[in-house]
Design a protein around this motif. Structure first.
Motif, PDB file in Angstrom:
ATOM      1  N   GLY A 162      20.874 -25.378 125.034  1.00  0.00           N
ATOM      2  CA  GLY A 162      20.667 -26.583 125.809  1.00  0.00           C
ATOM      3  C   GLY A 162      20.667 -26.368 127.318  1.00  0.00           C
ATOM      4  N   TYR A 163      20.501 -25.132 127.758  1.00  0.00           N
ATOM      5  CA  TYR A 163      20.452 -24.821 129.189  1.00  0.00           C
ATOM      6  C   TYR A 163      19.020 -24.463 129.587  1.00  0.00           C
ATOM      7  CZ  TYR A 163      25.538 -24.654 129.018  1.00  0.00           C
ATOM      8  OH  TYR A 163      26.858 -24.970 128.872  1.00  0.00           O
ATOM      9  N   LEU A 164      18.083 -25.278 129.177  1.00  0.00           N
ATOM     10  CA  LEU A 164      16.661 -24.999 129.368  1.00  0.00           C
ATOM     11  C   LEU A 164      16.297 -24.756 130.830  1.00  0.00           C
ATOM     12  CD1 LEU A 164      13.987 -24.713 127.889  1.00  0.00           C
ATOM     13  CD2 LEU A 164      13.626 -27.155 128.185  1.00  0.00           C
ATOM     14  N   GLY A 215      26.852 -23.978 134.209  1.00  0.00           N
ATOM     15  CA  GLY A 215      26.540 -22.698 133.578  1.00  0.00           C
ATOM     16  C   GLY A 215      27.686 -22.312 132.656  1.00  0.00           C
ATOM     17  N   TYR A 216      27.737 -21.052 132.236  1.00  0.00           N
ATOM     18  CA  TYR A 216      28.823 -20.607 131.378  1.00  0.00           C
ATOM     19  C   TYR A 216      28.987 -19.093 131.458  1.00  0.00           C
ATOM     20  CZ  TYR A 216      24.915 -19.779 128.119  1.00  0.00           C
ATOM     21  OH  TYR A 216      23.743 -19.370 127.546  1.00  0.00           O
ATOM     22  N   ILE A 217      30.227 -18.646 131.283  1.00  0.00           N
ATOM     23  CA  ILE A 217      30.540 -17.217 131.199  1.00  0.00           C
ATOM     24  C   ILE A 217      30.308 -16.799 129.756  1.00  0.00           C
ATOM     25  CG2 ILE A 217      32.376 -15.495 131.359  1.00  0.00           C
ATOM     26  CD1 ILE A 217      33.689 -17.250 133.494  1.00  0.00           C
ATOM     27  N   LEU A 239      16.499 -16.853 125.436  1.00  0.00           N
ATOM     28  CA  LEU A 239      16.530 -17.592 124.178  1.00  0.00           C
ATOM     29  C   LEU A 239      17.890 -18.255 123.967  1.00  0.00           C
ATOM     30  CD1 LEU A 239      14.846 -18.283 121.704  1.00  0.00           C
ATOM     31  CD2 LEU A 239      15.645 -16.177 120.640  1.00  0.00           C
ATOM     32  N   ALA A 240      18.959 -17.584 124.370  1.00  0.00           N
ATOM     33  CA  ALA A 240      20.296 -18.176 124.260  1.00  0.00           C
ATOM     34  C   ALA A 240      20.398 -19.434 125.114  1.00  0.00           C
ATOM     35  CB  ALA A 240      21.362 -17.158 124.670  1.00  0.00           C
ATOM     36  N   ASP A 241      19.831 -19.390 126.309  1.00  0.00           N
ATOM     37  CA  ASP A 241      19.838 -20.586 127.163  1.00  0.00           C
ATOM     38  C   ASP A 241      19.061 -21.720 126.510  1.00  0.00           C
ATOM     39  OD1 ASP A 241      21.404 -19.525 129.169  1.00  0.00           O
ATOM     40  OD2 ASP A 241      19.746 -19.134 130.536  1.00  0.00           O
ATOM     41  N   ILE A 242      17.914 -21.414 125.954  1.00  0.00           N
ATOM     42  CA  ILE A 242      17.080 -22.437 125.320  1.00  0.00           C
ATOM     43  C   ILE A 242      17.809 -23.053 124.124  1.00  0.00           C
ATOM     44  CG2 ILE A 242      14.954 -22.824 123.994  1.00  0.00           C
ATOM     45  CD1 ILE A 242      13.678 -20.622 125.849  1.00  0.00           C
TER      46      ILE A 242
END
Length: 165
Positions: A70-72, A33-35, A64-67
């Protein structure tokens, strides 16, 4: 805001802002994941919009940011968690406004929403990676939550001075 078109336009702009704020600074966490700073916009959505618009703006923008990043695999959970956070914030903010509470006590809804975020990702990642490894992301998610509250209230104050809403 009076018309439905205005509400939709503001919600869409806040969704875009949530997406950008989430993507602009990404600090990786142990479990892929990410902060990020997207939580400050989630807080802003909850303070400016009605419940449905807040849920959708925060959920869609963050998802949308995840998509796009690349964090689908995280996208559905992010939609539900961030949308839920905004829903908690808008509901409790309205309650505290009716009671006449000061800004200091209005931090409580944000803290509750961030706790929901930490628990939501813990549960999601627990099913994804196992609950033992999922514990590793709790501190990172908590840091993101604190940053979201600090920067979120800064954004809220700025928008209140504009008196656009």
């Amino acid at each position: 805001m009076k018309t439905r078109a205005q509400k939709i336009a503001v919600a869409a702009m806040l969704a875009a802002l949530a997406c950008v704020a989430t993507m602009i600074i990404k600090i990786p966490t142990p479990l892929k994941g990410y902060i990020n700073l997207g939580d400050c916009v989630v807080l802003l959505c909850g303070s400016l919009l009605s419940p449905a618009y807040a849920f959708l703006a925060a959920g869609i923008g963050s998802c949308l940011a995840d998509i796009l990043s690349g964090y689908l695999v995280y996208a559905p959970a992010t939609f539900a968690i961030k949308g839920g956070m905004a829903l908690i914030i808008v509901t409790l903010f309205k309650y505290f406004d009716k009671k006449g509470y000061k800004t200091v006590l209005k931090i409580l809804p944000s803290i509750i929403a961030e706790i929901v975020m930490v628990l939501g990702y813990f549960i999601f990642e627990g099913f994804l990676y196992g609950f033992g490894p999922s514990l590793a992301n709790i501190p990172a998610n908590a840091i993101q939550g604190v940053a979201g509250i600090v920067f979120g209230f800064t954004l809220i104050k700025a928008f209140q001075k504009i008196k656009l809403f």
